[in-house]
Design an enzyme around this catalytic site. Structure first.
Site, mmCIF file in Angstrom:
data_model
loop_
_atom_site.group_PDB
_atom_site.id
_atom_site.type_symbol
_atom_site.label_atom_id
_atom_site.label_comp_id
_atom_site.label_asym_id
_atom_site.label_seq_id
_atom_site.Cartn_x
_atom_site.Cartn_y
_atom_site.Cartn_z
ATOM 1 N N GLY A 7 -21.202 12.706 37.449
ATOM 2 C CA GLY A 7 -22.694 14.102 37.239
ATOM 3 C C GLY A 7 -23.349 13.670 36.480
ATOM 4 N N GLY A 39 -22.275 21.925 39.623
ATOM 5 C CA GLY A 39 -23.588 21.580 38.587
ATOM 6 C C GLY A 39 -24.482 22.186 38.713
ATOM 7 N N HIS A 80 -11.614 12.457 -0.267
ATOM 8 C CA HIS A 80 -12.985 11.760 -1.131
ATOM 9 C C HIS A 80 -13.494 10.088 -1.192
ATOM 10 C CE1 HIS A 80 -16.479 12.171 -4.430
ATOM 11 N NE2 HIS A 80 -15.485 10.888 -5.095
HETATM 12 P P1 FAD Z 1 -22.128 18.275 37.428
HETATM 13 O O1 FAD Z 1 -22.633 17.206 36.151
HETATM 14 O O2 FAD Z 1 -24.061 18.618 37.013
HETATM 15 O O3 FAD Z 1 -21.877 17.538 38.349
HETATM 16 C C1 FAD Z 1 -22.128 18.099 39.588
HETATM 17 C C2 FAD Z 1 -21.799 16.693 40.439
HETATM 18 O O4 FAD Z 1 -21.660 17.465 42.103
HETATM 19 C C3 FAD Z 1 -23.413 15.954 40.724
HETATM 20 O O5 FAD Z 1 -23.009 14.864 40.086
HETATM 21 C C4 FAD Z 1 -24.105 16.265 42.347
HETATM 22 O O6 FAD Z 1 -24.118 15.486 42.549
HETATM 23 C C5 FAD Z 1 -23.105 16.766 42.642
HETATM 24 N N1 FAD Z 1 -23.191 17.525 44.485
HETATM 25 C C6 FAD Z 1 -23.543 18.773 43.788
HETATM 26 N N2 FAD Z 1 -23.808 19.262 45.800
HETATM 27 C C7 FAD Z 1 -23.033 18.701 45.948
HETATM 28 C C8 FAD Z 1 -22.217 18.570 47.522
HETATM 29 N N3 FAD Z 1 -22.693 19.669 48.257
HETATM 30 N N4 FAD Z 1 -21.754 17.264 47.971
HETATM 31 C C9 FAD Z 1 -21.525 16.362 46.970
HETATM 32 N N5 FAD Z 1 -21.715 15.627 45.958
HETATM 33 C C10 FAD Z 1 -22.502 17.531 45.291
HETATM 34 N N6 FAD Z 1 -23.347 18.855 27.157
HETATM 35 C C11 FAD Z 1 -22.580 18.589 27.052
HETATM 36 O O7 FAD Z 1 -21.676 18.828 26.061
HETATM 37 N N7 FAD Z 1 -22.998 17.297 25.382
HETATM 38 C C12 FAD Z 1 -24.477 17.399 25.788
HETATM 39 O O8 FAD Z 1 -24.312 16.413 25.324
HETATM 40 C C13 FAD Z 1 -24.809 16.992 26.645
HETATM 41 N N8 FAD Z 1 -26.221 16.484 26.649
HETATM 42 C C14 FAD Z 1 -26.822 16.988 27.588
HETATM 43 C C15 FAD Z 1 -28.645 15.887 27.833
HETATM 44 C C16 FAD Z 1 -29.186 16.273 29.032
HETATM 45 C C17 FAD Z 1 -30.163 15.492 29.178
HETATM 46 C C18 FAD Z 1 -28.872 17.567 30.207
HETATM 47 C C19 FAD Z 1 -29.406 17.670 31.113
HETATM 48 C C20 FAD Z 1 -27.249 17.322 30.138
HETATM 49 C C21 FAD Z 1 -26.684 17.817 28.674
HETATM 50 N N9 FAD Z 1 -25.319 18.149 28.648
HETATM 51 C C22 FAD Z 1 -24.433 17.962 27.879
HETATM 52 C C23 FAD Z 1 -25.103 19.071 29.954
HETATM 53 C C24 FAD Z 1 -23.940 18.059 31.022
HETATM 54 O O9 FAD Z 1 -24.671 18.392 31.430
HETATM 55 C C25 FAD Z 1 -23.593 19.555 31.804
HETATM 56 O O10 FAD Z 1 -23.178 20.939 31.416
HETATM 57 C C26 FAD Z 1 -22.693 19.110 32.976
HETATM 58 O O11 FAD Z 1 -22.295 17.704 33.208
HETATM 59 C C27 FAD Z 1 -21.587 20.217 33.742
HETATM 60 O O12 FAD Z 1 -20.762 19.304 34.342
HETATM 61 P P2 FAD Z 1 -20.317 20.205 35.883
HETATM 62 O O13 FAD Z 1 -19.535 19.057 36.474
HETATM 63 O O14 FAD Z 1 -20.100 21.536 36.278
HETATM 64 O O15 FAD Z 1 -21.603 19.321 36.768
#
Ligand code: FAD
Ligand code: NAI
Length: 468
Positions: A43, A145, A447
């Site tokens: 993701g 996401g 420590h």
């Molecule tokens: P996502 O990781 O966004 O994954 C969703 C996936 O679904 C994507 O790969 C997308 O391609 C796929 N998708 C969407 N729609 C469809 C569809 N219809 N069919 C098939 N696939 C689909 N969080 C932390 O905890 N620590 C950190 O250090 C941190 N650093 C970050 C730095 C940056 C620059 C950014 C932008 C975010 C950061 N985050 C961090 C936040 C973290 O990335 C997100 O909270 C996390 O990725 C959320 O996970 P998720 O599985 O909900 O969604």
């Protein structure tokens, strides 16, 4: 389309929420598929978020430290291409690792875009093109996401007007960078480019940096530290728009206090004003699933939409947009499916900002506790009085405990300091177990370690620290 494949669980999205849910479901003996459209698992977090940003933060910190703090170690030259290569290697190693875990646990990895076409049906448009295929699922978990919120009037090209995705992939160090939004992305990515030599100005609409959830005292301390490192801040300042010329960008801002306006020059502008749920092409309308006014898919406490076997986790629904929060929800959602119960303690989800020093916190901020009217105590301890921090010449920051005055139960822990992101784990565990500050203050800490500052802040909350 070919004949539908039957699954117990189909997860849409292969980020930290989705891939963890898929692995957990397979481990529970459920026939599971995970649909992901980006061509790699992990993701936002693994591909363009947590991991690449931390690679750049780590290497830019080492570079900056050698350049500024330990000059007697010799000269150091920036090799940005190599820094980006190291980042790419970390990302590809980890995303492939998840593919391996899918194979090991028997998760079907379906590469393509998933659209919900019926209550038990997902149509997948394959990434490599060709005929769509249909998956049938007893249960669907949506984990699609979020994406960067755009700034109206500033068109993102990911080269000069960028989101975090452009900020992890610049090919040269911009002379001047304006960051719109002083939240976590703004401060982390602003730090990277500032350390590499860019003149970074952060424009923040509110009166404090750090984004939502940061303790006010910590936000002020962090601002002072980052200013010392060379970052500039314009707080209480509204961005009105920008003029994008062929070799210069002017960002027009206005003070939210007295309406005074000015233009700030930039070569690159980073838009970091938050992220919004991503549901484009998902087909929610086909089954009547609702989103709220901020685009978040509406769910109940068991992650169910109004169609009970369609559940939602991670950034696309309520709560903090954090990878570990999404992962916890992935496990809990599968447990609800398999066993009928699951659990996430939303009061004990840590936040970490990977600047240097790091900021990390769990539980309530002082301003939140104050607002409840509860009587509370503060115990704090500075790293400038910690032997390890002093020996490492890395003494900025402090540990702050907020406890219930009556019961001594910990209400919140806030740390700015070297390794704060690792140190907060002890605080999270303490809060999970309902610990008091005395529990921690009477626990032996090795420590000389930074964690002694953690113990001494706890001592300060219920009694007195020794070394301050
Ligand atoms: P996502 O990781 O966004 O994954 C969703 C996936 O679904 C994507 O790969 C997308 O391609 C796929 N998708 C969407 N729609 C469809 C569809 N219809 N069919 C098939 N696939 C689909 N969080 C932390 O905890 N620590 C950190 O250090 C941190 N650093 C970050 C730095 C940056 C620059 C950014 C932008 C975010 C950061 N985050 C961090 C936040 C973290 O990335 C997100 O909270 C996390 O990725 C959320 O996970 P998720 O599985 O909900 O969604
Ligand atoms: P954020 O919500 O942390 O910060 C956005 C900031 O922009 C806020 O301070 C807000 O007041 C300000 N803002 C909003 N509109 C503005 C405007 N028009 N002008 C000026 N300022 C404005 O969002 P950010 O930094 O974009 O990060 C998005 C998400 O990604 C966060 O929810 C965060 O949890 C996650 N993330 C987490 C990381 C971590 O855990 N280390 C690292 C990076 C991102």
């Amino acid at each position: 389309a070919s004949e539908a494949e039957e699954h117990d669980v189909v997860v849409i999205g292969g980020g930290p929420g989705g891939y963890v849910a898929a692995i957990k479901a397979a481990q529970e003996g459920l026939k599971t598929a995970c649909v992901e459209k980006r061509g790699a698992l992990g993701g936002t977090c693994l591909n363009v978020g947590c991991i690449p940003s931390k690679s750049l933060l780590n290497n830019s910190h080492i570079y900056h430290q050698i350049l500024h703090d330990v000059k007697n170690l010799g000269d150091v030259k920036l090799n940005l291409t190599q820094m980006m290569k190291a980042k790419e290697q970390s990302v590809s190693g980890l995303t492939k690792g998840i593919e391996f875990l899918f194979k090991k646990n028997g998760v079907d990895y379906v590469k393509g875009t998933g659209t919900i076409t019926g209550e038990h049906e997902i149509k997948v448009n394959p990434l490599e093109g060709g005929e769509s295929k249909t998956l049938r699922a007893k249960n669907i978990i949506i984990a699609t996401g979020s994406e960067a919120t755009p700034f109206p009037g500033l068109e993102i090209d990911e080269k000069r007007i960028i989101t975090s995705t452009g900020a992890i992939a610049l090919t040269e160090v911009p002379k001047k960078m304006v960051v719109i939004g002083g939240g976590i992305i703004g401060l982390e990515m602003g730090s990277v480019w500032s350390r590499l030599g860019s003149e970074v100005t952060v424009v923040e609409y509110l009166g404090a940096i750090g984004g939502p959830g940061m303790d006010a005292e910590m936000a002020k301390t962090m601002q002072r530290i980052l200013q010392k490192q060379g970052m500039k801040f314009k707080l209480n300042t509204k961005v009105m728009g920008g003029d994008v010329g062929s070799d210069n960008i002017k960002i027009n801002v206005e003070s939210a206090k007295d309406g005074k306006s000015e233009a700030i020059d930039a070569d690159v502008v980073l838009v970091a004003i938050g992220r919004r749920p991503y549901t484009s092409g998902l087909g929610l309308e086909n089954v009547g699933i609702e989103v709220d006014e901020r685009g978040r898919i509406v769910i109940d406490q068991e992650y169910r939409t109004k169609i009970p076997h369609i559940r939602v986790i991670g950034d696309v629904t309520f709560g903090a947009m954090l990878a570990h929060k999404a992962e916890e929800e992935g496990i809990a959602a599968v447990e609800y499916i398999k066993k009928g119960y699951g659990h996430v303690n939303y009061g004990a989800i840590p936040s970490v900002m990977y600047t240097h020093p790091e900021a990390a916190w769990v539980g309530q901020t002082e301003q939140e506790v104050k607002a409840t009217g509860k009587e509370y105590k503060i115990g704090s301890f500075p790293f400038s009085a910690n032997s390890r921090a002093k020996t490492n010449l890395d003494t900025e920051g402090m540990v702050k405990f907020i406890t219930d005055k009556e019961t001594d139960r910990i209400l919140g822990i806030h740390i700015i300091g070297p390794n704060a992101g690792e140190m907060i784990a002890e605080g999270v565990l303490a809060m999970e177990y309902g610990a008091s500050s005395e529990d921690i203050g009477r626990t032996s800490h090795a420590h000389p370690t930074l964690s002694e500052a953690f113990k001494e802040a706890a001592m300060a909350a219920f009694s007195k620290p020794i070394h301050a």
